[in-house]
Design an enzyme around this catalytic site. Sequence first.
Site, PDB file in Angstrom:
ATOM      1  N   SER A  32       0.848  -1.198   0.000  1.00 43.36           N
ATOM      2  CA  SER A  32       0.000   0.000   0.000  1.00 43.36           C
ATOM      3  C   SER A  32       0.876   1.238   0.000  1.00 43.36           C
ATOM      4  CB  SER A  32      -0.891   0.001   1.236  1.00 43.36           C
ATOM      5  OG  SER A  32      -0.099   0.301   2.371  1.00 43.36           O
ATOM      6  N   LYS A  33       0.234   2.384  -0.019  1.00 42.47           N
ATOM      7  CA  LYS A  33       0.934   3.668  -0.053  1.00 42.47           C
ATOM      8  C   LYS A  33       2.022   3.791   1.001  1.00 42.47           C
ATOM      9  CE  LYS A  33      -1.939   7.245  -2.058  1.00 42.47           C
ATOM     10  NZ  LYS A  33      -3.174   6.495  -2.359  1.00 42.47           N
ATOM     11  N   ARG A  34       1.809   3.155   2.148  1.00 41.17           N
ATOM     12  CA  ARG A  34       2.806   3.236   3.215  1.00 41.17           C
ATOM     13  C   ARG A  34       4.171   2.746   2.744  1.00 41.17           C
ATOM     14  NH1 ARG A  34       2.310  -0.397   6.890  1.00 41.17           N
ATOM     15  NH2 ARG A  34       0.695  -1.520   5.758  1.00 41.17           N
TER      16      ARG A  34
END
Length: 487
Positions: free
Chosen positions: A252-254
């Site tokens: 994910s974006k993390r």
Amino acid sequence: MVRVRYAPSPTGSPHVGNIRTALFNYVFARHHGGKFILRIEDTDRNRYVPGSEDDIKWSLRWLGIEWDEGPDVGGPYGPYHQSQRLAIYQEIAHRLVEEGKAYKCFCTPEDLERMREAQKAMGAATTMYDRRCRRLTPEEVRAREAAGLPYVIRFAMPLEGTIGYEDLIHGYTEFRNALTDDFVMLKSDGYPTYHLANIVDDHLMEITHVIRGDEWISSMPRHLNLYKALGWEPPKFAHLPLLLGPDRQKLSKRHGHVQFVEFIKEGYLPDAMFNFLALCGWNPGDDREILSREEIIELFSLERVSDNPFVFHHDKLLWMNGVYIRRLSKEQLVEYCLPYLQEAGLLPKELDEPTRAYAERVIPLEQEKMKVLKDVVSLTDFFFRDDYPIDEAAVRKWYTQPHIPQMLEELIRRYEALESFDAESVERVTREVIAWLGVKGGEVIHPVRVALSGRTTGPSLFEMMAVLGKERVLKRLRRAQGWVRSS
Ligand code: GLU
């Protein structure tokens, strides 16, 4: 004849995992001399995001993945946007109702909410539609229809037994029918849900292999029962391992970029990205990592796709991209890098001949160091502007030393006198000054580099000076004379 499809929903810019799915389908099709179809599954109007279809097509074309049938291309199976195929799904949903394999459900959202609340109050861990409309008599259904009540069409799942299939990646997998809801196939506005439209199109478009992400395995009991109810032979299924971040959580974006177009903008090369994505879950059977498209297509097989989640390492991708950047010819590298320099305002949008020729000499100096094309901006900015950032600590370190004033004076005098400002001449003169001052090479080379670029590392100093040219070099050395006085 192998026919596979990539069937994205235009609900946002595609995730790198989606494009990996597209690539596996494409490579599989090319390996078998089959067809790769692009089908836009745009039946969920609430989640529709304008522009996402453009990003999907951009991503595929950028990678060099051309579809044989689909939007902008056409094909023999009708429109490839599901929103343009509604009548087909409606006809099939109603046919199943007539055959008693599906039914009209008149429950309102409030009814469903009350049902869920009641189930939760009874301590149910998961809630399910209680199938109450499945028990309506034909008269009751007619009465509700006559009253103009809106309805959805639900599939009548078998209440017992199991259904299974042989997954080409995960092996035989089986599900208990009773655990699956009587899911909605057709909504009250006449739009199909994913499950109905997806299997109807896979059948009508004669898809032979469904290759998609693992997250769709849970839909298999619905899909398999639908195929059975319709009397259709299901295609073969291969569910690809999920992509995880290095912490083994869903990518994910993390973890950095996840939208595919962000990778494009950052300056990955299509060939590097193609190579990297192919290895996200597949391997060629040995430890080779750098593979051309042709090799990937030739070697690809679903048997070599792992059934374990795959950890996506950005640093591995950076490394691989660096390998591909170093393989570019100087001309290719320049073509790739110019737009980044223009975008950053270091070069004008319209390049005149001298500016272009200058950029053509600058860019290759940093070919070795670039990991993404965008790096060209920070690596070469001092070639294109005079107000580049200056490493103050390096200035303090060097410009307080006693030999510096004389060094600058002497270098300026001798460089001025040079007829030809090529790397060799500059080096010869610089070495003369080093000898004349009686200092070590580094005691001249380092402070000069700081004066010319503001930093302590960079390309070979003499080549860099030759490219910068006499005028810029003299101007920057004179400016450094000011640093001596103020240090
Ligand atoms: N429209 C689905 C998606 O967005 C397709 C899943 C499938 O390939 O069946 O991923």
